[in-house]
Write a protein that holds these residues in place. Structure first.
Motif, PDB file in Angstrom:
ATOM      1  N   ARG A 180       0.833  -1.210   0.000  1.00 19.62           N
ATOM      2  CA  ARG A 180       0.000   0.000   0.000  1.00 19.62           C
ATOM      3  C   ARG A 180       0.860   1.249   0.000  1.00 19.62           C
ATOM      4  O   ARG A 180       0.480   2.273  -0.582  1.00 19.62           O
ATOM      5  CB  ARG A 180      -0.924  -0.001   1.214  1.00 19.62           C
ATOM      6  CG  ARG A 180      -1.905   1.158   1.235  1.00 19.62           C
ATOM      7  CD  ARG A 180      -2.874   1.090   2.404  1.00 19.62           C
ATOM      8  NE  ARG A 180      -3.868   2.144   2.327  1.00 19.62           N
ATOM      9  CZ  ARG A 180      -3.700   3.361   2.816  1.00 19.62           C
ATOM     10  NH1 ARG A 180      -2.567   3.673   3.445  1.00 19.62           N
ATOM     11  NH2 ARG A 180      -4.646   4.281   2.693  1.00 19.62           N
ATOM     12  N   SER A 181       2.027   1.183   0.628  1.00 19.32           N
ATOM     13  CA  SER A 181       2.915   2.347   0.687  1.00 19.32           C
ATOM     14  C   SER A 181       3.320   2.813  -0.709  1.00 19.32           C
ATOM     15  O   SER A 181       3.458   4.017  -0.955  1.00 19.32           O
ATOM     16  CB  SER A 181       4.163   2.025   1.511  1.00 19.32           C
ATOM     17  OG  SER A 181       4.866   0.918   0.964  1.00 19.32           O
ATOM     18  N   GLN A 184       0.205   4.394  -2.257  1.00 14.30           N
ATOM     19  CA  GLN A 184      -0.084   5.650  -1.575  1.00 14.30           C
ATOM     20  C   GLN A 184       0.905   6.737  -1.994  1.00 14.30           C
ATOM     21  O   GLN A 184       0.513   7.909  -2.154  1.00 14.30           O
ATOM     22  CB  GLN A 184      -0.033   5.441  -0.055  1.00 14.30           C
ATOM     23  CG  GLN A 184      -0.655   6.539   0.767  1.00 14.30           C
ATOM     24  CD  GLN A 184      -2.175   6.631   0.599  1.00 14.30           C
ATOM     25  OE1 GLN A 184      -2.812   5.814  -0.050  1.00 14.30           O
ATOM     26  NE2 GLN A 184      -2.755   7.673   1.170  1.00 14.30           N
ATOM     27  N   SER A 187      -0.225   7.972  -5.301  1.00 14.80           N
ATOM     28  CA  SER A 187      -1.511   8.671  -5.186  1.00 14.80           C
ATOM     29  C   SER A 187      -1.377  10.037  -4.540  1.00 14.80           C
ATOM     30  O   SER A 187      -2.205  10.932  -4.773  1.00 14.80           O
ATOM     31  CB  SER A 187      -2.494   7.821  -4.371  1.00 14.80           C
ATOM     32  OG  SER A 187      -2.667   6.551  -4.953  1.00 14.80           O
ATOM     33  N   LYS A 188      -0.339  10.204  -3.737  1.00 17.74           N
ATOM     34  CA  LYS A 188      -0.145  11.470  -3.016  1.00 17.74           C
ATOM     35  C   LYS A 188      -0.048  12.639  -3.979  1.00 17.74           C
ATOM     36  O   LYS A 188      -0.503  13.745  -3.688  1.00 17.74           O
ATOM     37  CB  LYS A 188       1.108  11.376  -2.153  1.00 17.74           C
ATOM     38  CG  LYS A 188       1.340  12.585  -1.264  1.00 17.74           C
ATOM     39  CD  LYS A 188       2.587  12.399  -0.403  1.00 17.74           C
ATOM     40  CE  LYS A 188       2.833  13.631   0.464  1.00 17.74           C
ATOM     41  NZ  LYS A 188       4.081  13.478   1.261  1.00 17.74           N
ATOM     42  N   ASP A 193      -6.493   9.179  -1.734  1.00 17.49           N
ATOM     43  CA  ASP A 193      -6.106   7.903  -1.139  1.00 17.49           C
ATOM     44  C   ASP A 193      -5.903   6.894  -2.265  1.00 17.49           C
ATOM     45  O   ASP A 193      -6.573   6.951  -3.297  1.00 17.49           O
ATOM     46  CB  ASP A 193      -7.211   7.412  -0.203  1.00 17.49           C
ATOM     47  CG  ASP A 193      -6.884   6.070   0.429  1.00 17.49           C
ATOM     48  OD1 ASP A 193      -6.083   6.043   1.364  1.00 17.49           O
ATOM     49  OD2 ASP A 193      -7.432   5.047  -0.054  1.00 17.49           O
ATOM     50  N   GLU A 194      -4.978   5.970  -2.070  1.00 10.50           N
ATOM     51  CA  GLU A 194      -4.641   5.015  -3.138  1.00 10.50           C
ATOM     52  C   GLU A 194      -5.846   4.184  -3.578  1.00 10.50           C
ATOM     53  O   GLU A 194      -6.005   3.882  -4.763  1.00 10.50           O
ATOM     54  CB  GLU A 194      -3.490   4.117  -2.699  1.00 10.50           C
ATOM     55  CG  GLU A 194      -3.679   3.339  -1.397  1.00 10.50           C
ATOM     56  CD  GLU A 194      -4.409   2.027  -1.578  1.00 10.50           C
ATOM     57  OE1 GLU A 194      -4.498   1.540  -2.735  1.00 10.50           O
ATOM     58  OE2 GLU A 194      -4.900   1.488  -0.576  1.00 10.50           O
TER      59      GLU A 194
END
Length: 301
Positions: A180-181, A184, A187-188, A193-194
């Protein structure tokens, strides 16, 4: 049931429309558009003007319906499609860059090929097969140069790969990232949010395909929807959760992304002008809430 409908000439098409109650004030104009656009394509734009016919299987238009009404809707839908396609192109280019840059900096030029980075092995295998086909098929100068100069590894670095993958393929590589990191971090750049970005990119791939194939967009009921975001708050408040299959939420998401990617383009301002330019385009058919222009995302300074 055997198909038994006969072919109908343009003159007969106009006569049929008139028999059903449509006004054709300029016959030459109608002939032109029926020849160059086609009866079948235009039919989708006069459906909103149809009324219940007396005979089963027949068609009837509401009194006062004109061929020009359907044509106005057709032109509006075409302009809307081109406007949305322009934004999706910019979003796609930005998304390619963000995906490639993050993976290149964290895992190196070819680290993206490591199966350990991906959640589902079957999805990874399918994505790899698609990539190999794209590389083999590509005649882009940079891919040809790489193939001629390097053979280890045979696949190009991630920043080249990003340029030859379709948005649909790219969304699958992105969505299948195990950590997820990583999702994410990418997506930032888009203020999302991803989980939401995965959903939006998947949805925009579907919308892009409609636009690329000149499909009807304005009153389309989407099969592929997207997740309604919880943040930023202005984006959430602009959405219409009651109409998840209509165009409005797509326009909100695209407007959010385009303001980040290409601030100052006036995309949302031009969209507002376009939506207000065609009174025949029923706002409800696009999922527009009554107060949409007063919601935070649509307040243009």
């Amino acid at each position: 049931m055997r198909f038994a409908k006969p072919s109908v000439s343009i003159a007969e098409q106009i006569a049929l429309l008139r028999r059903r109650g449509m006004e054709v004030p300029d016959k030459a104009k109608a002939e032109h558009y029926l020849r160059h656009v086609s009866y079948y394509r235009l039919r989708a734009y006069w459906l909103p003007f149809e009324d219940t016919a007396e005979a089963p299987g027949d068609h009837k238009f509401r009194p006062g319906t004109s061929f020009d009404d359907a044509l106005s809707l057709y032109v509006f839908d075409r302009q809307l499609r081109l406007h949305v396609m322009d934004a999706i192109e910019r979003i796609e280019v930005s998304f390619r860059g963000a995906w490639a840059y993050h993976l290149a900096m964290k895992y190196g030029p070819h680290g993206y090929l490591d199966p350990a980075l991906y959640d589902r092995a079957d999805h990874y295998a399918k994505a790899m097969n698609g990539l190999l086909e794209e590389v083999e098929r590509s005649r882009d100068t940079f891919i040809v140069h790489y193939r001629h100069k390097y053979d280890d590894p045979p696949q190009p670095p991630v920043w080249m790969t990003a340029e030859i993958l379709s948005l649909g393929q790219l969304s699958k590589w992105f969505g299948n990232l195990k950590f997820r990191s990583d999702r994410q971090a990418i997506s930032k750049d888009f203020g999302l949010d991803e989980r939401v970005l995965v959903s939006i990119v998947h949805h925009l791939t579907y919308v892009r395909n409609i636009c690329a194939h000149h499909g009807r967009l304005w009153n389309k009921q989407f099969i592929v929807t997207m997740t309604i975001p919880n943040s930023p708050v202005s984006l959430k408040l602009a959405m219409n959760p009651a109409e998840k299959r209509r165009l409005y939420n797509t326009l909100v998401a695209v407007g959010h992304l385009i303001e980040i990617i290409a601030p100052g383009t006036g995309w949302r301002w031009h969209l507002i002008e376009l939506l207000n330019s065609c009174p025949l385009a029923d706002p409800a058919s696009m999922g527009l809430p009554n107060d949409w222009q007063h919601r935070p995302s649509w307040k243009i300074d």
